[in-house]
Structures are given as C-alpha cells and as structure tokens.
Motif scaffolding. Structure first.
Motif, PDB file in Angstrom:
ATOM      1  N   ILE A 150       0.862  -1.183   0.000  1.00  0.00           N
ATOM      2  CA  ILE A 150       0.000   0.000   0.000  1.00  0.00           C
ATOM      3  C   ILE A 150       0.898   1.232   0.000  1.00  0.00           C
ATOM      4  CG2 ILE A 150      -1.788   1.263   1.256  1.00  0.00           C
ATOM      5  CD1 ILE A 150      -2.485  -1.503   2.542  1.00  0.00           C
ATOM      6  N   GLU A 151       0.716   2.091  -0.948  1.00  0.00           N
ATOM      7  CA  GLU A 151       1.588   3.249  -1.100  1.00  0.00           C
ATOM      8  C   GLU A 151       1.592   4.120   0.163  1.00  0.00           C
ATOM      9  OE1 GLU A 151       2.329   7.005  -4.191  1.00  0.00           O
ATOM     10  OE2 GLU A 151       0.565   5.701  -4.412  1.00  0.00           O
ATOM     11  N   ASN A 152       2.804   4.355   0.689  1.00  0.00           N
ATOM     12  CA  ASN A 152       2.995   5.225   1.856  1.00  0.00           C
ATOM     13  C   ASN A 152       2.104   4.828   3.035  1.00  0.00           C
ATOM     14  OD1 ASN A 152       4.860   6.877   0.396  1.00  0.00           O
ATOM     15  ND2 ASN A 152       3.133   7.943  -0.543  1.00  0.00           N
ATOM     16  N   PHE A 153       1.995   3.538   3.283  1.00  0.00           N
ATOM     17  CA  PHE A 153       1.128   3.079   4.372  1.00  0.00           C
ATOM     18  C   PHE A 153       1.614   3.603   5.721  1.00  0.00           C
ATOM     19  CE2 PHE A 153       0.037   0.153   7.801  1.00  0.00           C
ATOM     20  CZ  PHE A 153      -1.339   0.087   7.661  1.00  0.00           C
ATOM     21  N   ASP A 154       0.676   4.158   6.473  1.00  0.00           N
ATOM     22  CA  ASP A 154       0.943   4.666   7.820  1.00  0.00           C
ATOM     23  C   ASP A 154      -0.328   4.428   8.630  1.00  0.00           C
ATOM     24  OD1 ASP A 154       1.375   6.061  10.154  1.00  0.00           O
ATOM     25  OD2 ASP A 154       2.029   7.913   9.204  1.00  0.00           O
ATOM     26  N   LEU A 155      -0.237   3.607   9.662  1.00  0.00           N
ATOM     27  CA  LEU A 155      -1.424   3.251  10.443  1.00  0.00           C
ATOM     28  C   LEU A 155      -2.115   4.474  11.020  1.00  0.00           C
ATOM     29  CD1 LEU A 155      -3.165   0.909  11.494  1.00  0.00           C
ATOM     30  CD2 LEU A 155      -1.717   0.876  13.541  1.00  0.00           C
ATOM     31  N   ASP A 156      -1.356   5.542  11.297  1.00  0.00           N
ATOM     32  CA  ASP A 156      -1.963   6.752  11.842  1.00  0.00           C
ATOM     33  C   ASP A 156      -3.060   7.308  10.937  1.00  0.00           C
ATOM     34  OD1 ASP A 156      -0.596   6.810  14.180  1.00  0.00           O
ATOM     35  OD2 ASP A 156       0.712   8.489  13.674  1.00  0.00           O
ATOM     36  N   GLN A 157      -2.932   7.113   9.640  1.00  0.00           N
ATOM     37  CA  GLN A 157      -3.939   7.638   8.715  1.00  0.00           C
ATOM     38  C   GLN A 157      -5.244   6.833   8.774  1.00  0.00           C
ATOM     39  OE1 GLN A 157      -3.103  10.433   7.849  1.00  0.00           O
ATOM     40  NE2 GLN A 157      -0.903  10.216   8.186  1.00  0.00           N
ATOM     41  N   TYR A 158      -5.242   5.721   9.514  1.00  0.00           N
ATOM     42  CA  TYR A 158      -6.426   4.872   9.619  1.00  0.00           C
ATOM     43  C   TYR A 158      -6.993   4.838  11.042  1.00  0.00           C
ATOM     44  CZ  TYR A 158      -4.774   3.402   5.069  1.00  0.00           C
ATOM     45  OH  TYR A 158      -4.358   3.405   3.754  1.00  0.00           O
ATOM     46  N   VAL A 159      -6.482   5.708  11.909  1.00  0.00           N
ATOM     47  CA  VAL A 159      -6.933   5.746  13.295  1.00  0.00           C
ATOM     48  C   VAL A 159      -8.423   6.083  13.386  1.00  0.00           C
ATOM     49  CG1 VAL A 159      -6.743   7.038  15.462  1.00  0.00           C
ATOM     50  CG2 VAL A 159      -4.677   6.261  14.287  1.00  0.00           C
ATOM     51  N   VAL A 160      -8.873   7.041  12.576  1.00  0.00           N
ATOM     52  CA  VAL A 160     -10.292   7.429  12.596  1.00  0.00           C
ATOM     53  C   VAL A 160     -11.161   6.276  12.107  1.00  0.00           C
ATOM     54  CG1 VAL A 160     -12.003   9.024  11.651  1.00  0.00           C
ATOM     55  CG2 VAL A 160      -9.753   9.871  12.314  1.00  0.00           C
ATOM     56  N   SER A 161     -10.706   5.593  11.074  1.00  0.00           N
ATOM     57  CA  SER A 161     -11.466   4.456  10.544  1.00  0.00           C
ATOM     58  C   SER A 161     -11.527   3.314  11.551  1.00  0.00           C
ATOM     59  CB  SER A 161     -10.835   3.979   9.237  1.00  0.00           C
ATOM     60  OG  SER A 161     -11.668   3.054   8.566  1.00  0.00           O
TER      61      SER A 161
END
Length: 360
Positions: A151-162
């Motif tokens: 996944i391009e530039n995967f960062d778990l922080d970007q999925y915290v809201v989800s």
C-alpha cells in the motif's frame, strides 16, 4: 520480554517455542528454562513473527466478544487480522480450527510474549499465564508488514479514525456508541483525507482525547475543534484563490472586498464545509440536524434549515450560555454528541477542498 519477581529475584528475559511438545518455554536471563506456557489453541507456525507487527487496541462494546475476529483490509489488500486476547485463550469461537487464524494466533502469542515488560511482579507461583499480563478483553491488531508495504505510503496513523469508526481505540474503551455492521467478518479501513495528513492533531485527538469519558459539553468542544481545523483549511484555500486573482489584477481588490468578508465569517465557512467539501451519510446528517434543533428548541433558541447553521448555533449556545443546560437538556446534548462524532468521522475521510461538489 522482561519480567522481574520481587520476592524470588527471578528475572525472565526470553522464550522459545517447542513445536514438538506444543509449548512455549519461558527462560531466565541465565538461559535456564523456568516455566512453560501451554497455548489453548493448536497454533500453526508457518508464519515468522518477525514479519509482523502487533498493536494493542481497546473495544469494550457489548457486541465485542471472543468471536469478534476479523480480517482487516485497506481497499482490496488484506493487511492482517484483529481479535481479542480472549480468542487466544478459548476454543469456543468460530475460528478455533481455522488454519489462517491459527497462523495469526501463533504470531500474536509470540509477539505478546516478546513485548511483556513487568519489573514489579510480586510473587512467583511457578505457573505462567498470558492473561496475567494482558486483559482478555484487549484487542490485537496483527499486521503483515509485507502486505502493508504493498500500500503506497502506508501509515497506520492515517487509519486511526477508521479504526475508531469500527469500534477500536488506542486508549480508553473504544467507540461505544456508533452503529457498526461487521456481519461479513471483515473490517475495511479507509484513510483520512490526504489534505489532513499534515495535521497530526486530528490523529492525536482520536488516539488520546476522544476515547476519554468526560462531561458532554467537554466532548462537544473537543469535537468542534476538528470543525475549527477544517474551516481554517478552507479559509487558507479561499484566501489563496483571492490572492491569485489579485496578483493578476490588483484593481479587483474592491470587487473582492465582500468575498473577503465572507471567508472571515466562521458561520459561512461551516456552511461551506458541510455543503461543498465533505460527504456525510444522509441519515447521519438528518439525525444530527434533528438533535441540534431539539436542543435549540429546548433552550428557546432560533433554529435554521441547515445542519451547519444549527450546529454553529449549538456551539454559540454552549460557549455563551452553558449554565442554562438542565439535566434533561444534557441528555439531548449526549445524543447530539454521538451523532456529531459519526458525522465527523465521515467528514475526516471525505474532506476535499478541490472537489467543488455540493452534498445534500
């Protein structure tokens, strides 16, 4: 692993899995096996734990049980599994014999053992139990790092809201109130808007502040901070548009004066946020508007047609006349906050200042 027992002086520092006997050997700092951990499940050792990452999450919802075992996807890419610690301690769930889950259960057990750090254990009974170090209701997100790299530039922080939208938080008790449908046994994560990647405060709010139990007015203020962040982004976008026009023709300044006044208005920018830059589920939008109207009516305050105007009116009410909230009105605010949070999670994912769309 690091476990120190005060009474006996024993120090446990490592472990290894004895596949022949299906046990984990617990080893001291002097390389002596001192205890055994016998897993409940028939673990499958095909995966190397070094290729995975473990994150502890929290979910105290009534509908989160030992059977709450889900595969986690980003778009069409599976990045791992999420399940409660209890799923490792029981065979009474649907995945107890699922070969794919048992591979992840092995990885999870290894990583849980590896990250134990307890320097203040008092007694040593000679027995070793995983649940002595973890709450069985804690949830484990196990991520396949190789799949995440796809996944391009995967960062778990970007999925915290989800993750929060699906019930899981990094602190507190998780999202206890939103309606969640996980009937297909998968969780599909969606990244927050790329335009918000450079605003880590939103992620920080969902990690540390929003999961906390507080007074309803304090929760509203916390949620409204996100609105303020987004409308400040809108201000910057619109101001740059005006500057761009003025750079081409400075004589347009007088013509643009009214537009400048408009973008300074917080109320206007909230209206633009809700109408032009985000997508909110219709039922959520309507329910939030109804709750705002109900609270404003109960306080004999003016109401409007749009959810944005009514939300702004609620904000003004709580800032200037919080003292008029009775216990009954606080219950309305409680309902409003649940809906406000649902709307915010839609907003953070869909926010797009370049869209030009109008959502109704």
């Amino acid at each position: 692993m690091l476990i120190k027992y005060k009474e006996t002086g024993e120090i446990l520092t490592s472990w290894k899995y004895d596949e022949e006997n299906k046990i984990f050997e617990i080893i001291t700092n002097e390389k002596e096996k001192i205890a055994e951990y016998l897993p409940t499940l028939a673990l499958n050792t095909e995966y190397n734990p070094k290729n995975f990452k473990l994150v502890i999450l929290y979910n105290k919802r009534d509908d989160c049980s030992e059977n709450s075992i889900y595969q986690v996807y980003v778009k069409k890419q599976r990045i791992g599994w999420i399940f409660p610690v209890q799923a490792l301690l029981s065979k009474d769930h649907d995945f107890a014999e699922n070969i794919f889950f048992l591979r992840y259960a092995y990885v999870a057990t290894c990583l849980l053992l590896e990250q134990i750090e307890d320097k203040d254990r008092i007694t040593w009974s000679g027995d070793f139990f995983l649940e002595d170090f973890y709450d069985s209701s804690d949830n484990i997100l196990i991520m396949d790092e190789e799949n995440c790299q796809k996944i391009e530039n995967f960062d778990l922080d970007q999925y915290v809201v989800s993750l929060y939208k699906n019930g899981y938080s990094f602190t507190g008790q998780g999202n206890l109130y939103s309606e969640i449908d996980l009937a297909d046994k998968t969780i599909k994560l969606t990244a927050q808007s790329k335009e918000l990647y450079d605003i880590p405060y939103i992620v920080d709010l969902f990690k540390k502040q929003i999961p906390r139990e507080r007074e309803e007015f304090a929760m509203f203020y916390t949620y409204y901070q996100i609105v303020e962040i987004l409308i400040s982004v809108i201000f910057e976008v619109k101001f740059k548009e005006i500057l761009s026009v003025l750079n081409e023709d400075a004589d347009n300044l007088f013509d643009r004066r009214e537009e400048l006044n408009d973008i300074v208005s917080e109320k206007n920018r909230i209206k633009w946020l809700f109408s032009n830059y985000v997508s909110i589920r219709t039922e959520t939008r309507n329910a939030l508007n109804d709750a705002c109207v109900e609270l404003l009516d109960s306080c004999k305050k003016k109401t409007f047609k749009s959810v944005a105007e009514n939300l702004y009116q609620v904000r003004c009410l709580l800032v200037h006349k919080l003292y008029i909230l009775t216990d009954t009105k606080k219950l309305i605010l409680q309902k409003l906050n649940r809906l406000f949070l649902d709307a915010l999670m839609d907003i953070i994912v869909s926010f797009d200042t370049s869209s030009g769309r109008v959502h109704t």
